[in-house]
Write a protein that holds these residues in place. Structure first.
Motif, short mmCIF file in Angstrom:
data_model
loop_
_atom_site.label_atom_id
_atom_site.label_comp_id
_atom_site.label_asym_id
_atom_site.label_seq_id
_atom_site.Cartn_x
_atom_site.Cartn_y
_atom_site.Cartn_z
N THR A 298 13.75 -2.12 -8.77
CA THR A 298 13.61 -0.93 -7.95
C THR A 298 12.44 -1.11 -6.99
OG1 THR A 298 13.47 1.50 -8.04
CG2 THR A 298 12.03 0.29 -9.54
N THR A 299 12.25 -0.11 -6.17
CA THR A 299 11.06 0.00 -5.35
C THR A 299 10.43 1.35 -5.68
OG1 THR A 299 12.07 -1.31 -3.60
CG2 THR A 299 10.14 -0.03 -2.99
N VAL A 300 9.12 1.34 -5.88
CA VAL A 300 8.41 2.54 -6.31
C VAL A 300 7.35 2.90 -5.28
CG1 VAL A 300 6.93 3.46 -8.14
CG2 VAL A 300 8.76 1.88 -8.72
N ASP A 301 7.17 4.18 -5.06
CA ASP A 301 6.05 4.64 -4.24
C ASP A 301 4.78 4.16 -4.94
OD1 ASP A 301 3.92 6.12 -3.12
OD2 ASP A 301 5.24 7.81 -2.67
N THR A 302 3.92 3.45 -4.24
CA THR A 302 2.75 2.83 -4.86
C THR A 302 1.86 3.84 -5.58
OG1 THR A 302 2.84 0.99 -3.31
CG2 THR A 302 0.74 1.34 -4.41
N LYS A 303 1.83 5.06 -5.10
CA LYS A 303 1.03 6.10 -5.78
C LYS A 303 1.54 6.36 -7.19
CE LYS A 303 0.06 8.42 -1.45
NZ LYS A 303 0.49 9.51 -0.58
N GLU A 304 2.81 6.09 -7.43
CA GLU A 304 3.43 6.33 -8.74
C GLU A 304 3.56 5.06 -9.58
OE1 GLU A 304 4.21 9.49 -9.53
OE2 GLU A 304 3.47 10.08 -7.55
N LEU A 305 3.02 3.95 -9.08
CA LEU A 305 3.27 2.65 -9.70
C LEU A 305 2.75 2.54 -11.13
CD1 LEU A 305 4.37 -0.21 -9.51
CD2 LEU A 305 2.23 -0.88 -8.35
N THR B 171 0.82 -1.21 0.00
CA THR B 171 0.00 0.00 0.00
C THR B 171 0.85 1.27 0.00
OG1 THR B 171 -0.22 -0.14 2.40
CG2 THR B 171 -2.01 -1.08 1.08
N LYS B 172 2.09 1.19 0.50
CA LYS B 172 2.99 2.35 0.50
C LYS B 172 4.06 2.24 -0.58
CE LYS B 172 2.42 3.20 5.41
NZ LYS B 172 3.04 3.22 6.71
#
Length: 137
Positions: free
Chosen positions: A30-37, A11-12
Motif C-alpha cells: 500500500t501507500t500510506v500518508d506519512t503522518k499515519e505511517l 515526506t507526504k
C-alpha cells in the motif's frame, strides 16, 4: 518465518511492500500518508510477523546522502522507539523511482495511471525489497 517489510519513505506519502511468509515473493502492499505511517506500522506488525524492516537509503550519484535523509533519520528514531523488537536495515534506493516509472510503462499502464504517485511509491518500495532480497543470495 516472518515477512520482510520495505519502506520507500517520503515526506507526504510512503510506499510499503512486503514479502510472503516464506520471504520468496516481494509485493506492493500500500501507500500510506506519512503522518499515519508509525500507526500503520504498529498495527501491521501487531497482526503479522515481520522479521525485518527495510528502509530505503537515498543517495546522490557521488554517494553522499540526499536531502531527504534528514527526514528519514527522524522517522527512524521514532520507529525504533515505537517498534524496538524488529531490526531495521537500510538499502540504497538510487534509481528506484525511475525504475518504478519504467515498470509502469512496461506494464502497459496509461499516462493517467502513471501519474499516480502513490503507485510509484508502492512500486519503489517493492524494488527496494527485491534489491535487499537479491543481496542475500
Amino acid at each position: 518465518m516472518g515477512r520482510l517489510l520495505a519502506i520507500d519513505y517520503g515526506t507526504k506519502r510512503t510506499g510499503i511492500a512486503v514479502t510472503d511468509e516464506l520471504q520468496i515473493i516481494a509485493s506492493g502492499l500500500t501507500t500510506v500518508d506519512t503522518k499515519e505511517l508509525i500507526l500503520f506500522l504498529k498495527e501491521y506488525t501487531s497482526q503479522e510477523t515481520v522479521d525485518k524492516i527495510i528502509v530505503g537509503l537515498p543517495k546522490q550519484m557521488d554517494n553522499t546522502n540526499s536531502e531527504s535523509e534528514v527526514y528519514i533519520q527522524k522517522f527512524l528514531v521514532k520507529l525504533q522507539h515505537q517498534i524496538s523488537n524488529i531490526p531495521i536495515v537500510r538499502v540504497d534506493e538510487r534509481f528506484t523511482s525511475k525504475m518504478a516509472f519504467q515498470t509502469m510503462i512496461d506494464s502497459g499502464l496509461s499516462k493517467k495511471q502513471r501519474r499516480n504517485k502513490a503507485l510509484v511509491d508502492e512500486i519503489s518500495a517493492t524494488l527496494i525489497l527485491q534489491s535487499y532480497m537479491s543481496s542475500l543470495q
